[in-house]
Design an enzyme around this catalytic site. Structure first.
Site, short mmCIF file in Angstrom:
data_model
loop_
_atom_site.label_atom_id
_atom_site.label_comp_id
_atom_site.label_asym_id
_atom_site.label_seq_id
_atom_site.Cartn_x
_atom_site.Cartn_y
_atom_site.Cartn_z
CB VAL A 56 -1.79 14.21 6.28
CG1 VAL A 56 -3.27 14.40 6.80
CG2 VAL A 56 -1.22 12.69 6.62
CB ALA A 59 5.08 20.82 5.72
CE LYS A 87 8.43 23.82 6.53
NZ LYS A 87 8.51 22.77 6.78
C1 LIG Z 1 -0.18 13.03 10.34
C2 LIG Z 1 0.82 13.04 9.42
C3 LIG Z 1 1.29 14.16 8.89
C4 LIG Z 1 2.22 14.23 7.95
N1 LIG Z 1 2.62 15.27 7.44
C5 LIG Z 1 3.79 15.52 6.88
C6 LIG Z 1 4.34 16.55 6.19
O1 LIG Z 1 4.33 17.81 6.62
N2 LIG Z 1 5.61 16.58 5.46
C7 LIG Z 1 6.06 15.31 5.08
O2 LIG Z 1 7.10 15.20 4.33
N3 LIG Z 1 5.43 14.14 5.11
C8 LIG Z 1 4.28 14.22 6.04
N4 LIG Z 1 3.92 12.99 6.47
C9 LIG Z 1 4.27 11.75 5.98
C10 LIG Z 1 3.50 12.01 4.13
O3 LIG Z 1 2.02 12.03 4.36
C11 LIG Z 1 3.64 10.49 3.67
O4 LIG Z 1 5.25 10.37 4.00
C12 LIG Z 1 3.41 10.59 2.16
O5 LIG Z 1 2.16 11.04 2.17
C13 LIG Z 1 3.54 9.23 1.43
O6 LIG Z 1 2.48 8.34 1.84
P1 LIG Z 1 2.64 6.98 0.91
O7 LIG Z 1 2.61 7.30 -0.42
O8 LIG Z 1 3.68 5.97 1.55
O9 LIG Z 1 1.24 6.24 1.37
P2 LIG Z 1 -0.21 6.62 1.01
O10 LIG Z 1 -0.70 8.03 0.79
O11 LIG Z 1 -1.00 6.12 2.30
O12 LIG Z 1 -0.39 5.86 -0.33
C14 LIG Z 1 -0.71 4.36 -0.08
C15 LIG Z 1 -1.11 3.97 -1.55
O13 LIG Z 1 -1.29 2.60 -1.58
C16 LIG Z 1 -2.50 2.00 -1.94
N5 LIG Z 1 -2.98 0.89 -1.57
C17 LIG Z 1 -2.83 0.52 -0.19
N6 LIG Z 1 -3.42 -0.76 -0.24
C18 LIG Z 1 -3.82 -1.31 -1.37
C19 LIG Z 1 -4.27 -2.02 -2.05
N7 LIG Z 1 -4.67 -3.42 -1.00
N8 LIG Z 1 -4.70 -2.37 -3.35
C20 LIG Z 1 -4.21 -1.39 -4.04
N9 LIG Z 1 -3.76 -0.32 -3.51
C21 LIG Z 1 -3.49 -0.29 -2.36
C22 LIG Z 1 -3.59 3.19 -1.70
O14 LIG Z 1 -4.69 3.45 -2.42
C23 LIG Z 1 -2.70 4.63 -1.84
O15 LIG Z 1 -2.70 4.93 -3.23
C24 LIG Z 1 2.63 13.05 7.48
C25 LIG Z 1 2.10 11.71 7.98
C26 LIG Z 1 1.11 11.75 8.90
C27 LIG Z 1 0.65 10.34 9.43
#
Ligand SMILES: Cc1cc2nc3c(=O)[nH]c(=O)nc-3n(C[C@H](O)[C@H](O)[C@H](O)COP(=O)(O)OP(=O)(O)OC[C@H]3O[C@@H](n4cnc5c(N)ncnc54)[C@H](O)[C@@H]3O)c2cc1C
Length: 512
Positions: A56, A59, A87
């Site tokens: 998600v 932006a 943007k």
């Molecule tokens: C509602 C919402 C809106 C947002 N909007 C914005 C925005 O507009 N702008 C912005 O800068 N940020 C935004 N964010 C934050 C942004 O989405 C995150 O910072 C960004 O996507 C990074 O996520 P991540 O990679 O940390 O986690 P995730 O995308 O959740 O990735 C986690 C990874 O870990 C892996 N994983 C988990 N458990 C295991 C396991 N047991 N074994 C193997 N793999 C595993 C998953 O498969 C996945 O590949 C938003 C967040 C939310 C909740």
């Protein structure tokens, strides 16, 4: 980031393991692939297709250009690959009170007059009856409202050089794009679910992770990008999470993509609702929407109904629900594990800062890149700097909730009257008393950002800079009128945002 890290010392890292392939995981992989010599130190990324990504974060803020430059990403290719749009800022609707709106733009408001910041004159003129809104003196606002966009001019004498821009992009496509680049640069991807994490008996450092298939993957440095699950930093190493829910009470979101409207606007919109707010992010192929809300004051069904009611066009997918807790790990770097992304902390997306925080952590890690001795000073310095970033951004976000006059719901009554961090209390007090902004130059949000939100939320200074009185008010009024006219003409000369996106991405395709 042109120099690769010298990994020839006896204690040099041999294997870096990134757990998670969302935005955080692939941004980390792409950035490390530039600075690590893969002949000497491998980079392996593990992700689970079955679990997937949060998907998600769509932006961004202009700081992303720095990441793109350092990682060597081509802007046109990135935009085409991720269905991105431009943007110019964020429009806030109904935050201070119902019917109000303002923009936090990626650009300045007006021009200094006689060395005094423009907003002092605007406040003074407003008291004298000038009713032109603050935003009308800002190119991103004027152009954005007309759905116009062009790249900023490079000539600093042009009013069209006074803004910057960022992107809206499809989060899943962004991860895919970075994956392609990282794999081309030698990052090895392993698909599978991690079911176990082994710690070294001697010191509790992470030794290996084990996948459902039985495969065991060892490493020297583990980067936890496993999202809200926080598999390594939380589950395996037990680093506590500090909750900031008392300051940022929203803890749920319902995300709902919709069809694109006829006009492609170059800004994010954040519309306040009775227990939270709704984002609208225009992409090339769809519009991202989501309602962020507080479960203490609103049910999922109510939140979904409000989100649907406020969609500008029809929904094209089912609602998707997310749960979160504002806050951060007490340490993001602990032993041989560095948490980057949602595993390390979460600040709600009101100012689109999460991807920036990922970028900041990656760059800080590269500056303090460890060897197998893991010098405690490096992790302490990393933790202190990331903590500072989190706290400064946290304060900026809280400001939007605290500085409200809304009395129409229990949620807003709570926000308006809640205690806030002393650091924010101080900034609000200084601005209210003097129109000045207390900030340090090393912060992400600088004077122009604070002024946009402080005035936008209707905190009007009791006093302006005393030098304002040195120039006759009529002369100021004339200068401000001229500024306004220049802004209007300059904005009207720009192509539409849709035209610029189409031309930019088509040019990229032709070159590809
Ligand atoms: C509602 C919402 C809106 C947002 N909007 C914005 C925005 O507009 N702008 C912005 O800068 N940020 C935004 N964010 C934050 C942004 O989405 C995150 O910072 C960004 O996507 C990074 O996520 P991540 O990679 O940390 O986690 P995730 O995308 O959740 O990735 C986690 C990874 O870990 C892996 N994983 C988990 N458990 C295991 C396991 N047991 N074994 C193997 N793999 C595993 C998953 O498969 C996945 O590949 C938003 C967040 C939310 C909740």
């Amino acid at each position: 980031m042109s120099d690769t890290h010298q990994t020839t010392t006896p204690q040099a890292l041999r294997r870096v393991v990134i757990v998670g392939g969302g935005t955080a995981g692939w941004m980390t992989a792409a950035a490390l692939s530039v600075v690590i010599d893969k002949e000497r130190c491998s980079i392996e990324l593990i992700e689970s297709d079955a679990i997937g990504i949060v998907g998600v974060g769509e932006a961004t803020i202009p700081a992303i250009h720095d990441f793109n430059r350092k990682v060597g990403l081509d802007e046109q290719e990135l935009m085409r690959a991720t269905c991105a749009t431009f943007k110019l800022g964020i429009e806030f609707v109904n935050w201070s009170k119902h019917g109000d709106s303002y923009m936090h733009p990626f650009g300045r408001y007006g021009f200094d007059i006689n060395g005094v910041a423009f907003h002092h004159y605007w406040v003074d003129q407003r008291q004298r009856g000038n009713s032109v809104p603050f935003g009308e003196y800002c190119i991103p606002y004027v152009a954005g409202k007309q759905a116009r966009f062009a790249m900023p001019h490079t000539d600093p004498r042009s009013v069209l050089s006074t803004y910057s821009y960022a992107y809206h992009f499809d989060a899943s496509l962004y991860a895919k794009y970075l994956r392609k680049i990282s794999e081309q640069r030698g990052v090895v991807r392993t698909e599978g679910r991690i079911i176990d994490v082994s710690l070294r008996a001697a010191d509790g450092f992470i030794e290996a992770v084990t996948l459902e298939s039985g495969q065991r993957i060892e490493g020297d440095l583990f980067i936890d990008c496993s999202g809200f699950r926080a598999l390594l930093i939380g589950d395996a190493l037990g680093v506590d999470y500090e909750s900031w829910k008392h300051w940022l009470p929203c803890d749920r979101a319902v995300a709902l993509p919709s069809r694109n409207p006829d006009v492609l606007e170059p800004y994010t919109r954040a519309t306040a609702h009775p227990a939270g707010w709704q984002w609208r992010i225009p992409l090339q192929h769809r519009t991202g929407n989501g309602h962020v809300y507080c479960s203490d004051y609103m049910s999922d069904d109510e939140a979904t109904a409000i989100a649907l009611e406020h969609l500008e066009t029809e929904a094209i997918d089912d609602p998707r629900y997310l749960k979160f807790l504002a806050g951060k790990r007490r340490r993001m770097w602990h032993k041989n594990c560095v948490a980057i992304g949602l595993s390390g902390g979460f600040l709600e997306p009101l100012e689109s800062t999460s991807i920036y925080l990922i970028q900041a952590a990656i760059m800080k890690l590269i500056e303090r890149f460890p060897d197998r001795e893991f010098c405690a000073n490096d992790s302490a310095d990393f933790n202190a700097q990331i903590e500072r970033h989190f706290c400064q951004i946290r304060d900026f976000i809280i400001l939007h909730y605290k500085a409200t006059q809304r009395e129409d719901s229990d949620f807003w009554n709570y926000c308006r009257t809640m205690a806030i961090p002393e650091s924010l209390e101080y900034r609000m007090r200084v601005f209210r008393e003097s129109g000045r902004v207390a900030y340090s130059k090393r912060e992400l949000f600088i004077e122009t950002n604070w002024i946009a939100v402080l005035l936008g939320q209707d905190i009007v200074p009791q006093q302006t800079d005393m030098r304002v009185t040195c120039t006759p008010p009529d002369r100021i009024a004339t200068q401000m009128h001229q500024m306004h006219e220049v802004m209007k003409m300059a904005a009207a000369s720009l192509p539409t945002h849709a035209e610029t996106v189409a031309r930019y991405c088509a040019a990229s395709q032709a070159e590809a």
